[in-house]
Design a protein around this motif. Structure first.
Motif, short mmCIF file in Angstrom:
data_model
loop_
_atom_site.label_atom_id
_atom_site.label_comp_id
_atom_site.label_asym_id
_atom_site.label_seq_id
_atom_site.Cartn_x
_atom_site.Cartn_y
_atom_site.Cartn_z
N TYR A 177 -0.16 -34.39 11.49
CA TYR A 177 0.59 -35.48 11.67
C TYR A 177 0.94 -36.45 10.70
CZ TYR A 177 -1.32 -33.66 15.95
OH TYR A 177 -1.85 -33.17 17.00
N LYS A 178 2.07 -37.28 10.38
CA LYS A 178 2.26 -37.94 9.41
C LYS A 178 1.73 -39.59 9.83
CE LYS A 178 6.25 -36.09 6.93
NZ LYS A 178 7.73 -36.32 6.61
N SER A 179 0.78 -39.86 9.18
CA SER A 179 0.25 -41.38 9.71
C SER A 179 0.56 -42.34 8.55
CB SER A 179 -1.57 -40.99 9.26
OG SER A 179 -1.95 -42.31 9.54
N VAL A 180 0.68 -43.63 9.45
CA VAL A 180 0.85 -44.76 8.45
C VAL A 180 -0.13 -45.11 7.74
CG1 VAL A 180 2.54 -45.24 10.03
CG2 VAL A 180 0.24 -46.21 10.40
N SER A 181 -1.37 -44.79 8.11
CA SER A 181 -2.77 -45.18 7.66
C SER A 181 -3.02 -44.34 6.49
CB SER A 181 -3.83 -45.25 8.50
OG SER A 181 -3.52 -46.35 9.48
N HIS A 182 -3.71 -44.70 5.32
CA HIS A 182 -4.15 -43.75 4.35
C HIS A 182 -3.24 -42.60 3.77
CE1 HIS A 182 -7.72 -46.03 4.67
NE2 HIS A 182 -7.84 -45.80 5.76
N ARG A 183 -2.26 -43.03 3.27
CA ARG A 183 -1.26 -42.07 2.93
C ARG A 183 -1.92 -41.22 1.71
NH1 ARG A 183 4.27 -45.70 2.85
NH2 ARG A 183 4.70 -45.70 5.00
N GLY A 184 -1.69 -39.92 1.85
CA GLY A 184 -2.37 -38.99 0.89
C GLY A 184 -3.46 -38.42 1.25
N TYR A 185 -4.13 -39.05 2.31
CA TYR A 185 -5.50 -38.49 2.91
C TYR A 185 -5.17 -38.04 4.20
CZ TYR A 185 -10.57 -38.64 4.46
OH TYR A 185 -11.74 -38.28 4.79
N LYS A 186 -4.70 -36.66 4.34
CA LYS A 186 -4.24 -36.18 5.42
C LYS A 186 -4.85 -35.73 6.34
CE LYS A 186 -0.63 -34.14 2.08
NZ LYS A 186 0.10 -33.03 1.68
N ASN A 187 -4.40 -35.61 7.52
CA ASN A 187 -5.07 -35.01 8.77
C ASN A 187 -4.50 -33.69 8.80
OD1 ASN A 187 -3.14 -35.07 11.16
ND2 ASN A 187 -3.03 -37.05 9.85
N MET A 188 -5.26 -32.43 9.34
CA MET A 188 -4.84 -31.27 9.35
C MET A 188 -4.89 -30.67 10.79
SD MET A 188 -3.41 -31.08 6.28
CE MET A 188 -3.10 -29.30 6.03
N ILE A 189 -4.38 -29.60 11.01
CA ILE A 189 -4.61 -28.77 12.41
C ILE A 189 -5.22 -27.49 12.07
CG2 ILE A 189 -3.69 -27.70 14.38
CD1 ILE A 189 -1.41 -29.98 14.37
N LEU A 190 -6.52 -27.15 12.60
CA LEU A 190 -7.08 -25.72 12.33
C LEU A 190 -6.66 -25.20 13.64
CD1 LEU A 190 -10.78 -27.21 11.37
CD2 LEU A 190 -8.45 -27.05 10.20
N GLU A 191 -6.58 -23.87 13.59
CA GLU A 191 -6.37 -23.04 14.77
C GLU A 191 -6.80 -21.45 14.60
OE1 GLU A 191 -2.15 -22.58 14.62
OE2 GLU A 191 -1.72 -24.34 15.84
N PHE A 192 -7.59 -21.22 15.71
CA PHE A 192 -8.62 -19.99 15.84
C PHE A 192 -7.86 -19.04 17.04
CE2 PHE A 192 -11.34 -23.52 14.69
CZ PHE A 192 -11.94 -22.93 13.59
N ASP A 193 -7.47 -17.82 16.50
CA ASP A 193 -7.03 -17.09 17.48
C ASP A 193 -7.79 -15.72 17.23
OD1 ASP A 193 -5.34 -15.39 18.95
OD2 ASP A 193 -3.45 -15.13 17.65
N ASP A 194 -8.83 -15.50 18.32
CA ASP A 194 -9.61 -14.23 18.36
C ASP A 194 -10.38 -14.27 16.98
OD1 ASP A 194 -9.25 -13.59 20.80
OD2 ASP A 194 -7.64 -12.40 20.25
N CYS A 195 -10.95 -15.43 16.48
CA CYS A 195 -11.58 -15.43 14.94
C CYS A 195 -12.87 -14.86 15.09
CB CYS A 195 -11.31 -16.83 14.36
SG CYS A 195 -12.30 -17.10 12.80
N ARG A 196 -13.41 -13.92 14.57
CA ARG A 196 -14.63 -13.51 14.67
C ARG A 196 -15.38 -14.04 13.63
NH1 ARG A 196 -14.68 -8.96 18.35
NH2 ARG A 196 -16.92 -8.65 17.77
N LEU A 197 -16.81 -14.71 14.19
CA LEU A 197 -17.58 -15.28 13.20
C LEU A 197 -18.99 -14.64 13.26
CD1 LEU A 197 -16.69 -18.90 13.32
CD2 LEU A 197 -16.03 -17.62 11.78
N PRO A 198 -19.59 -13.98 12.30
CA PRO A 198 -20.96 -13.49 12.46
C PRO A 198 -22.13 -14.44 12.92
CG PRO A 198 -20.35 -13.30 10.13
CD PRO A 198 -19.13 -13.96 11.09
N GLN A 199 -23.05 -14.03 13.35
CA GLN A 199 -24.35 -14.99 13.92
C GLN A 199 -24.63 -15.96 12.54
OE1 GLN A 199 -25.44 -15.83 16.90
NE2 GLN A 199 -27.18 -17.10 16.26
N ALA A 200 -24.33 -15.13 11.48
CA ALA A 200 -24.99 -15.98 10.21
C ALA A 200 -23.97 -17.23 9.97
CB ALA A 200 -24.86 -14.98 9.13
N GLN A 201 -22.94 -17.34 10.59
CA GLN A 201 -22.37 -18.54 10.39
C GLN A 201 -22.60 -19.81 11.47
OE1 GLN A 201 -21.10 -17.09 7.62
NE2 GLN A 201 -19.85 -18.57 7.89
N VAL A 202 -23.85 -19.62 12.18
CA VAL A 202 -24.08 -20.65 13.01
C VAL A 202 -24.81 -21.62 12.13
CG1 VAL A 202 -25.70 -21.26 14.99
CG2 VAL A 202 -24.12 -19.42 15.24
#
Length: 386
Positions: free
Chosen positions: A202-227
């Motif tokens: 989203y576009k924020s009025v605070s801290h321009r240039g310091y962006k907030n992003m959206i992460l999306e997971f769609d059946d993303c497979r992660l091995p146990q080693a990523q815990v």
């Protein structure tokens, strides 16, 4: 400790302040106008930080870093708070939580992060789970030897530049007397992992240039080693390493307030009305007195909380108090500074309207003011068995 800095601590503060003034201030107007940090400027800031020996200074000497104490690091964050968050992001302070890395994770994530070769981002917040972390819906279930993740995160700061993410995900649920209780696990997720995407937030009025992003997971497979840490042990990992984020907000609020105060003080000493400088009117001079008193109080409260961490003393309430008071103090100080400047304070010719906008978010992220008050009051009542 609370009434003065050692010579070494004063040197740390002066060095970082000088860095911010020389390497951050000159680029602030560009970032404010465009909402972007040019890649060459980001790399320049990172390289100069590495040369100074301050990159990942919040990490111990055992991994080749400066090993600053919590108090020393609060001083670093205080001085960085004077400058644009979008730019000082590249000063490089990876999440301390990476010290929980084990085995191959050390060479894949921890060491590249502290050497400035890879950047991380922390992901907890969701559209329906902000203050209520247990309410997260982003979940993972076992499939063979892997975890399959579905869901989303939002308001993820620094995700536009991150090479990997520390993501907190629900991995089960327990039934308790108070109802269902989510089990949370921390995962390390590389950018580009199949089923995982990062998109603009989203576009924020605070801290321009310091962006907030959206992460999306769609059946993303992660091995146990990523815990990261133990399965279902996400809260333990969080509580062990994330104290520093609230101290950071408090310290940066103090630094930004001091910069704002300097504008107000100098303006009050130069601006004339009715034949004299406005600083001689009690309506202005008393505001200045209140501003500096509150700034100093927030500074000492923040250093006291950091000092308790250094001494391995319980500090949950003290850290919450520092975050609460410093962030709300910044709002009062920026508002007073604009009042002293009159109409010019709201003009883009001055940076005060930016500081005013930026100050608003400090009472929200890393635990809202209401959450901090809950932590403080709960701690006080528990001591009485209530």
């Amino acid at each position: 400790m609370l009434y003065g800095l050692s010579a070494e601590q004063d040197m740390i503060a002066q060095t970082v302040r000088s860095f911010v003034e020389k390497e951050i201030y000159p680029h602030e107007e560009l970032v404010e106008r465009t909402g972007e940090v040019p890649a060459e400027i980001a790399q320049q800031i990172k390289q100069k930080t590495l040369e100074l020996g301050f990159y990942a200074c919040n990490f111990p000497e055992s991994v080749g870093c400066a090993g600053l104490s919590s108090t020393d690091f609060a001083l670093v964050e205080r001085e960085l708070g004077r400058g644009s968050m979008a730019l000082n992001h590249f000063f490089g302070r990876p999440q301390n939580i990476l010290m929980a890395c084990e085995g191959d994770q050390i060479d894949r994530y921890l060491m590249p992060a502290v050497r400035g070769e890879r950047m991380d981002a922390l992901a907890m917040t969701e559209p329906g789970a902000g203050s209520d972390i247990r309410g997260m819906k982003c979940s993972a279930h076992r499939s063979g030897g892997d975890w399959v993740v579905n869901g989303s995160k939002h308001f993820i700061s620094g995700a536009d530049h991150a090479d990997f993410f520390i993501v907190f995900i629900a991995t089960g649920e327990d039934q308790t007397d108070k109802g269902p209780k989510k089990r949370i696990t921390a995962f390390l997720v590389d950018r580009g992992t199949p089923g995982f995407s990062v998109r603009d937030g989203y576009k924020s009025v605070s801290h321009r240039g310091y962006k907030n992003m959206i992460l999306e997971f769609d059946d993303c497979r992660l091995p146990q080693a990523q815990v990261l840490g133990e399965v279902d042990g996400g809260f333990e990992v969080m509580n062990t390493w994330l104290y520093a984020t609230r101290i950071t907000v408090a310290a940066m609020s103090v630094g930004r307030a001091r910069r704002v105060f300097d504008y107000a003080l100098n303006y009050a000493a130069e601006r004339e009305q009715f034949g004299q400088i406005i600083g001689k009117f009690q309506g202005v001079s008393f505001q200045l007195a209140d501003m500096i008193t509150e700034i100093d109080a927030a500074d000492l409260l923040t250093l006291a909380a950091a000092d308790r961490l250094d001494k391995a003393l319980p500090a949950n309430r003290e850290i919450a108090s520092a975050k609460l008071y410093a962030s709300e103090m910044l709002a009062r100080v920026t508002d007073a500074a604009i009042q002293i400047h009159g109409g010019m304070g709201l003009m883009s010719d001055y940076p005060l309207e930016r500081f005013w906008r930026d100050a608003r978010v400090e009472r929200i992220w890393d635990g809202t003011s209401e959450i901090q008050r809950h932590i403080i009051s709960r701690d006080l009542l528990r001591a009485l068995g209530a």
